[in-house]
Design a protein around this motif. Structure first.
Motif, mmCIF file in Angstrom:
data_model
loop_
_atom_site.group_PDB
_atom_site.id
_atom_site.type_symbol
_atom_site.label_atom_id
_atom_site.label_comp_id
_atom_site.label_asym_id
_atom_site.label_seq_id
_atom_site.Cartn_x
_atom_site.Cartn_y
_atom_site.Cartn_z
ATOM 1 N N ASP A 248 15.808 -22.594 9.280
ATOM 2 C CA ASP A 248 14.919 -22.098 8.221
ATOM 3 C C ASP A 248 14.397 -20.704 8.590
ATOM 4 O OD1 ASP A 248 15.302 -24.453 6.915
ATOM 5 O OD2 ASP A 248 13.349 -25.321 7.449
ATOM 6 N N THR A 249 14.099 -19.934 7.551
ATOM 7 C CA THR A 249 13.463 -18.629 7.732
ATOM 8 C C THR A 249 12.015 -18.732 7.262
ATOM 9 O OG1 THR A 249 14.213 -17.898 5.550
ATOM 10 C CG2 THR A 249 15.622 -17.356 7.443
ATOM 11 N N VAL A 250 11.127 -18.268 8.073
ATOM 12 C CA VAL A 250 9.694 -18.372 7.769
ATOM 13 C C VAL A 250 9.116 -16.965 7.702
ATOM 14 C CG1 VAL A 250 7.483 -19.363 8.471
ATOM 15 C CG2 VAL A 250 9.627 -20.560 9.022
ATOM 16 N N PRO A 251 8.793 -16.468 6.517
ATOM 17 C CA PRO A 251 8.191 -15.132 6.410
ATOM 18 C C PRO A 251 6.807 -15.110 7.053
ATOM 19 C CG PRO A 251 9.054 -15.868 4.294
ATOM 20 C CD PRO A 251 9.056 -17.064 5.198
ATOM 21 N N ILE A 252 6.451 -13.967 7.585
ATOM 22 C CA ILE A 252 5.127 -13.825 8.183
ATOM 23 C C ILE A 252 4.078 -13.775 7.076
ATOM 24 C CG2 ILE A 252 6.072 -12.602 10.163
ATOM 25 C CD1 ILE A 252 4.931 -10.016 8.946
ATOM 26 N N LEU B 1 1.031 -12.301 4.838
ATOM 27 C CA LEU B 1 0.568 -10.991 4.384
ATOM 28 C C LEU B 1 -0.826 -10.760 4.925
ATOM 29 C CD1 LEU B 1 0.974 -8.460 2.628
ATOM 30 C CD2 LEU B 1 -0.005 -9.737 0.716
ATOM 31 N N ALA B 2 -0.964 -9.796 5.790
ATOM 32 C CA ALA B 2 -2.256 -9.546 6.434
ATOM 33 C C ALA B 2 -2.388 -8.063 6.738
ATOM 34 C CB ALA B 2 -2.387 -10.371 7.714
ATOM 35 N N LEU B 3 -3.628 -7.649 6.853
ATOM 36 C CA LEU B 3 -3.924 -6.273 7.233
ATOM 37 C C LEU B 3 -4.103 -6.239 8.750
ATOM 38 C CD1 LEU B 3 -4.484 -3.389 6.234
ATOM 39 C CD2 LEU B 3 -6.904 -4.007 6.110
ATOM 40 N N ARG B 4 -3.120 -5.707 9.439
ATOM 41 C CA ARG B 4 -3.133 -5.704 10.898
ATOM 42 C C ARG B 4 -3.909 -4.526 11.476
ATOM 43 N NH1 ARG B 4 1.017 -8.246 8.904
ATOM 44 N NH2 ARG B 4 1.765 -10.143 9.945
ATOM 45 N N SER B 5 -4.231 -3.558 10.658
ATOM 46 C CA SER B 5 -5.026 -2.412 11.094
ATOM 47 C C SER B 5 -6.241 -2.281 10.168
ATOM 48 C CB SER B 5 -4.190 -1.126 11.075
ATOM 49 O OG SER B 5 -4.966 -0.015 11.462
ATOM 50 N N PRO B 6 -7.370 -2.925 10.503
ATOM 51 C CA PRO B 6 -8.543 -2.876 9.614
ATOM 52 C C PRO B 6 -9.054 -1.466 9.343
ATOM 53 C CG PRO B 6 -8.797 -4.596 11.281
ATOM 54 C CD PRO B 6 -7.597 -3.786 11.673
ATOM 55 N N SER B 7 -8.697 -0.513 10.188
ATOM 56 C CA SER B 7 -9.154 0.861 9.952
ATOM 57 C C SER B 7 -8.578 1.443 8.658
ATOM 58 C CB SER B 7 -8.769 1.751 11.131
ATOM 59 O OG SER B 7 -7.360 1.766 11.326
ATOM 60 N N ALA B 8 -7.513 0.811 8.127
ATOM 61 C CA ALA B 8 -6.946 1.285 6.857
ATOM 62 C C ALA B 8 -7.940 1.134 5.714
ATOM 63 C CB ALA B 8 -5.656 0.525 6.535
ATOM 64 N N LEU B 9 -8.957 0.291 5.895
ATOM 65 C CA LEU B 9 -9.981 0.138 4.858
ATOM 66 C C LEU B 9 -10.738 1.430 4.632
ATOM 67 C CD1 LEU B 9 -11.515 -1.778 2.938
ATOM 68 C CD2 LEU B 9 -12.981 -2.386 4.879
ATOM 69 N N ALA B 10 -10.880 2.235 5.686
ATOM 70 C CA ALA B 10 -11.603 3.503 5.548
ATOM 71 C C ALA B 10 -10.886 4.466 4.604
ATOM 72 C CB ALA B 10 -11.782 4.154 6.920
ATOM 73 N N THR C 4 10.439 -3.707 12.546
ATOM 74 C CA THR C 4 9.960 -2.440 11.987
ATOM 75 C C THR C 4 9.213 -2.638 10.670
ATOM 76 O OG1 THR C 4 12.053 -2.068 10.808
ATOM 77 C CG2 THR C 4 11.877 -1.221 13.058
ATOM 78 N N GLU C 5 9.340 -3.803 10.051
ATOM 79 C CA GLU C 5 8.699 -4.067 8.770
ATOM 80 C C GLU C 5 7.370 -4.796 8.923
ATOM 81 O OE1 GLU C 5 11.541 -6.253 6.551
ATOM 82 O OE2 GLU C 5 12.937 -4.568 6.313
ATOM 83 N N PHE C 6 6.941 -5.017 10.168
ATOM 84 C CA PHE C 6 5.699 -5.761 10.381
ATOM 85 C C PHE C 6 4.494 -4.993 9.839
ATOM 86 C CE2 PHE C 6 7.895 -8.912 12.562
ATOM 87 C CZ PHE C 6 7.038 -9.916 12.981
ATOM 88 N N PHE C 7 4.540 -3.669 9.907
ATOM 89 C CA PHE C 7 3.416 -2.864 9.447
ATOM 90 C C PHE C 7 3.642 -2.290 8.044
ATOM 91 C CE2 PHE C 7 2.838 -2.959 14.001
ATOM 92 C CZ PHE C 7 1.472 -3.127 14.128
ATOM 93 N N VAL D 194 4.785 -5.841 -3.804
ATOM 94 C CA VAL D 194 5.625 -4.748 -3.295
ATOM 95 C C VAL D 194 5.986 -4.905 -1.821
ATOM 96 C CG1 VAL D 194 4.709 -3.116 -4.978
ATOM 97 C CG2 VAL D 194 3.618 -3.307 -2.740
ATOM 98 N N VAL D 195 5.199 -5.689 -1.073
ATOM 99 C CA VAL D 195 5.469 -5.810 0.359
ATOM 100 C C VAL D 195 6.607 -6.805 0.589
ATOM 101 C CG1 VAL D 195 4.530 -6.495 2.593
ATOM 102 C CG2 VAL D 195 3.116 -5.206 0.986
#
Length: 216
Positions: free
Chosen positions: A141-145, A147-156, A68-71, A46-47
């Motif tokens: 070329d286009t290089v997608p970033i 997929l990572a969790l940039r805010s570990p606090s979302a685990l809570a 704006t789509e980084f997060f 979905v991301v």
């Protein structure tokens, strides 16, 4: 030699109940892992990852809209965590509400387990690391970033979503320890005395009726 004491039926029931609880907890942990795997796959699908464009001079740029789509990955991770965590919390409450307050800690642990599995597996599903892909890219070329969790606090969020159904169930549900209310019984007014009648003949030969009170 004295024989070993035979466990009472009550003790056998308690031991059997604890064994069943441990087995059920292990099963719930397996369900949490499976839920985390499913969440990771959904997270990857979905991301929509923003991409850098490689310039002729070898530099890479990204548009303001893509910034704006980084997060977006963190937002979708949080949404998935709310759904999966609530499901684990409901299942935990239905099975372990009889053990009392440890049920909340069990649900929080299951939520964290599912969140960790989703986090780590989702990053693995992202493929080759971003730095390696960017180094191998050519101008244009286009290089997608990654997929990572940039805010570990979302685990809570996963743990909190799992505990919420238990808090609501214990606060709004019926109190099973409270004594059941006895139905009201209508008081019947029973006369304490009942009149008994008997016939008496007086000295003049007249028959009369007398009432004697007798206690019941």
């Amino acid at each position: 030699m004295s024989a070993a004491p035979t466990p009472t039926p009550t003790g056998q029931v308690a031991v059997s109940a604890r064994r069943d609880d441990r087995t059920a907890a292990a099963i719930m942990a397996g369900i949490a892992v499976i839920a985390g795997i499913a969440g990771a796959v959904l997270w990857r699908l979905v991301v929509r990852l923003p991409a850098y464009v490689v310039q002729p001079d070898g530099s890479a740029t990204v548009s303001e809209r893509a910034l704006t789509e980084f997060f977006a990955g963190d937002a979708w991770y949080t949404v998935i965590g709310v759904v999966v965590g609530a499901g684990l919390g409901i299942a935990t409450w239905r099975r372990f509400k009889g053990i009392g307050w440890p049920c909340a800690f069990l649900a929080a642990g299951l939520g964290l387990l599912a969140g960790l599995v989703c986090w780590q597996l989702g990053e693995i599903l992202g493929g080759v690391p971003f730095d390696e892909r960017l180094a191998a890219a050519k101008p244009g070329d286009t290089v997608p970033i990654a997929l990572a969790l940039r805010s570990p606090s979302a685990l809570a969020v996963w743990a909190f979503a799992a505990v919420t159904p238990i808090l609501l169930g214990s606060a709004l549900g019926p109190d099973e320890e409270a004594a059941p209310r006895q139905p009201r019984r209508r008081r019947r007014q029973v006369p304490s005395k009942q009149a008994e009648q008997r016939e008496v003949v007086d000295d003049l030969g007249v028959v009369r009726t007398e009432e004697n009170a007798s206690n019941q």
